[in-house]
Motif scaffolding. Structure first.
Motif, PDB file in Angstrom:
ATOM      1  N   GLY A  62       9.164  -2.475   6.282  1.00  0.00           N
ATOM      2  CA  GLY A  62      10.457  -3.071   5.970  1.00  0.00           C
ATOM      3  C   GLY A  62      11.460  -2.063   5.460  1.00  0.00           C
ATOM      4  O   GLY A  62      11.134  -0.911   5.117  1.00  0.00           O
ATOM      5  N   ILE A  63      12.701  -2.475   5.384  1.00  0.00           N
ATOM      6  CA  ILE A  63      13.763  -1.575   4.935  1.00  0.00           C
ATOM      7  C   ILE A  63      13.609  -1.236   3.459  1.00  0.00           C
ATOM      8  O   ILE A  63      13.986  -0.139   3.024  1.00  0.00           O
ATOM      9  CB  ILE A  63      15.146  -2.215   5.237  1.00  0.00           C
ATOM     10  N   GLU A  64      12.998  -2.148   2.661  1.00  0.00           N
ATOM     11  CA  GLU A  64      12.770  -1.838   1.243  1.00  0.00           C
ATOM     12  C   GLU A  64      11.793  -0.688   1.083  1.00  0.00           C
ATOM     13  O   GLU A  64      11.969   0.190   0.213  1.00  0.00           O
ATOM     14  CB  GLU A  64      12.254  -3.069   0.505  1.00  0.00           C
ATOM     15  N   ASN A  65      10.732  -0.660   1.923  1.00  0.00           N
ATOM     16  CA  ASN A  65       9.761   0.432   1.855  1.00  0.00           C
ATOM     17  C   ASN A  65      10.393   1.764   2.228  1.00  0.00           C
ATOM     18  O   ASN A  65      10.121   2.793   1.602  1.00  0.00           O
ATOM     19  CB  ASN A  65       8.586   0.148   2.785  1.00  0.00           C
ATOM     20  N   ILE A  66      11.264   1.751   3.240  1.00  0.00           N
ATOM     21  CA  ILE A  66      11.909   2.990   3.662  1.00  0.00           C
ATOM     22  C   ILE A  66      12.885   3.462   2.584  1.00  0.00           C
ATOM     23  O   ILE A  66      13.020   4.676   2.342  1.00  0.00           O
ATOM     24  CB  ILE A  66      12.629   2.786   5.005  1.00  0.00           C
ATOM     25  N   ARG A  67      13.550   2.560   1.910  1.00  0.00           N
ATOM     26  CA  ARG A  67      14.460   2.966   0.832  1.00  0.00           C
ATOM     27  C   ARG A  67      13.689   3.616  -0.307  1.00  0.00           C
ATOM     28  O   ARG A  67      14.163   4.593  -0.922  1.00  0.00           O
ATOM     29  CB  ARG A  67      15.228   1.749   0.326  1.00  0.00           C
TER      30      ARG A  67
END
Length: 594
Positions: A116-121
């Motif tokens: 997810g985008i949270e993990n990449i952030r």
């Protein structure tokens, strides 16, 4: 790498071979020489890329290579110093922690669960900080194709311009699902399937370390079943050791994998090539009763067909290290007898029959039907055989030979009888080796055409209805001679019509035809001529006094022909009545009289 011969204490759990013999240096990797050479040169010259993309099928060493690469980037001898290198003769300060996946500067993420985008952030925020103890902060992301599109977009900027202390290593089995924007920022390495011969030697060395006795044929079976995957081969070897109890032979591996005996597969191949359906079905049933999977038997039959084809094209292919001795000897012999057309036809039919067998409710019945089709096709002659036999017999097919025995099955449909009579020589003839004769088309009789109407009739005779309709609708005849046709074309003629007409006339008459498009108007098309004749007949019918009286009595009536494939009127009308007769007499004529 730990000593394989050292017995583990009873308190330690058993480690599977795939983990126990996982490579820990680039020297331990097998079958990936191109990648190792590229990385070695890059490390020696200091041209170390910021991101790497490792791709390949399962079990070829993507994750293992990523860990070795992370270890090489952070390699530091115990005495300190050093630089990134692929040569790591001894464990360095960070090596053991990286091998055990517990180094705080080497992060391993499974993209299937961190996509997810949270993990990449979190990743992009964390890479801004310097490593704690190692030279580089390395991010290893496995199965990167699972990352969402939004998460990939969030990673783009950091991936293109990362801090100097950060290196990215991605691994994927489906490189097509990774966006091109990510691939363009990475140095890509395609890890290859390991050659069967090399894999066989690797498994043999592991068996020596494990004090396991295994024969060469069993090793070849495991290597073939692994299909180039080192991890799969080690898992199968682990299973074979447990199955056999320490001494592995070909029979044990064959029973474990549900394989058929290679020599019996060749026997089945020869029965199919002879067209002996009874022997082929009996052999398949015998192998099935011994535990062989019908779909696997067909797969091995296809594999041997491929082997024979390779040997026929290149005799050096018979030295394949993964092939057994019986395959090499009998495969070479069969390659000299069989034609390429027969081999490729069998390959195509097996390629279609294998998935049918795998998905069938009764695999054995499906495999029987596949073998029956193969045996039937083995007796079918090629077009060259038919032309040669027609030429040898003066344009007629040879007489059918009598049935070989009273117990033979009833003959099939007449068409199949005709083909079989061509395929089988007379009973007294000696069997000939399989070969493809050269066709002599120049010896076939030619066919003369007298006029354009015979051209149209020939198209109908050959059941080429599109060509026949085009000849009737779009062609205006200018001049005709046997072998030459001058025509004018109407608007709407199909593209390539002239070339098709010339080629088909040449094929049908066995002589060269020249079709020329003329600038002259030419005659009316056959369709226009038919319409003109029909209009003339209708005009004559309407002019008859009797019909005229009927049409006047019934305004709006039409003359309709309800018969198929016949002109409007096929018999003469009754004589016209005298002028003194009453018009009402017309009412007493029947429809048949008109």
């Amino acid at each position: 790498m730990e000593d394989a011969n050292t017995k583990l204490p009873d308190t330690q759990p058993y480690r599977v071979l795939a983990r126990k013999y996982r490579p820990q240096t680039f020297d331990d990797l097998i079958g990936q020489d191109a990648m190792v050479r590229t990385l070695s040169n890059a490390f020696e010259t200091g041209r170390i890329h910021q991101a790497y993309m490792l791709t390949g099928v399962r079990g070829v060493g993507k994750t293992t290579t990523a860990r070795i690469l992370a270890r090489g980037l952070n390699y530091e001898p115990e005495e300190g110093g050093g630089k990134p290198t692929i040569h790591m003769p001894v464990l360095g300060r960070h090596c053991q922690a990286i091998i055990d996946s517990r180094h705080m500067d080497v992060m391993e993420l499974d993209a299937a669960s961190h996509n997810g985008i949270e993990n990449i952030r979190e990743i992009t925020d964390g890479v801004r900080y310097a490593p704690v103890s190692a030279r580089f902060k390395v991010l290893i992301m496995d199965e990167v194709q699972m990352v969402t599109t939004q998460a990939f977009n969030a990673l783009l900027k950091t991936l293109e311009e990362p801090p100097p202390h950060v290196k990215f290593i991605f691994a994927t089995t489906e490189i097509r699902k990774v966006p091109i924007t990510i691939l363009s920022r990475c140095q890509r390495f395609d890890l290859r399937r390991v050659d069967a011969g090399l894999l066989t030697r690797h498994l043999g060395s592991i068996c020596e370390k494990e004090n396991v006795t295994i024969d060469a044929e069993a090793l070849a079976m495991i290597a073939r079943a692994a299909e180039g995957s080192v991890r799969d081969s080690l898992s199968l070897l682990d299973q074979a050791i447990a199955h056999s109890g320490g001494t592995i032979d070909a029979e044990n591996v064959r029973a474990m994998l549900g394989l058929a005996d290679r020599s019996r597969v060749i026997d089945l191949f020869e029965a199919v090539m002879r067209g002996d359906a009874a022997s082929a079905l009996d052999e398949l049933r015998a192998q099935y009763d011994q535990g062989a999977d019908p779909a696997v038997v067909l797969s091995e039959l296809a594999e041997f067909t491929h082997f024979v084809t390779r040997v026929k094209i290149s005799p050096a292919a018979a030295n394949d290290p993964s092939a057994t001795e019986v395959e090499k000897v009998r495969g070479t012999e069969l390659a000299g007898k069989l034609s390429m057309k027969v081999l490729t036809r069998q390959w195509q039919m097996l390629l279609k029959g294998i998935p049918e067998t795998q998905t069938a409710a009764k695999p054995l019945a499906a495999a029987d039907m596949v073998l029956a089709r193969l045996c039937y096709a083995a007796d079918l002659p090629s077009p060259e055989d038919l032309i040669r036999q027609l030429t040898d017999n003066g344009g007629s097919l040879p007489a059918r030979s009598p049935a070989p025995s009273p117990s033979a099955p009833a003959p099939p449909a007449p068409r199949a009888q005709l083909i079989t009579s061509v395929a089988q020589p007379p009973m007294q003839a000696q069997p000939q080796p399989m070969r493809v004769p050269q066709a002599d088309t120049a010896a076939l009789p030619t066919r003369e055409l007298a006029n354009f109407a015979e051209v149209v009739a020939l198209a109908q005779e050959k059941r080429d209805l599109p060509l026949k309709l085009s000849l009737e609708r779009f062609v205006r005849l200018v001049a005709f001679a046997d072998g030459r046709l001058d025509i004018a074309l109407e608007q709407g003629t199909p593209q390539g019509f002239v070339n098709d007409l010339s080629r088909k006339l040449s094929d049908w008459t066995n002589k060269r035809w020249l079709v020329v498009i003329s600038a002259e108007r030419g005659e009316a098309t056959l369709r226009e001529q038919a319409e003109a004749r029909q209009a003339a007949v209708l005009s004559g019918i309407r002019a008859h006094p009797l019909v005229r009286n009927v049409m006047e009595r019934f305004p709006g009536a039409e003359i309709v022909d309800v018969r198929d494939n016949s002109p409007v009127v096929t018999q003469s009308l009754p004589p016209a009545p005298d002028e003194n007769d009453e018009p009402d007499d017309a009412e007493f004529y029947s429809a048949d009289d008109i």
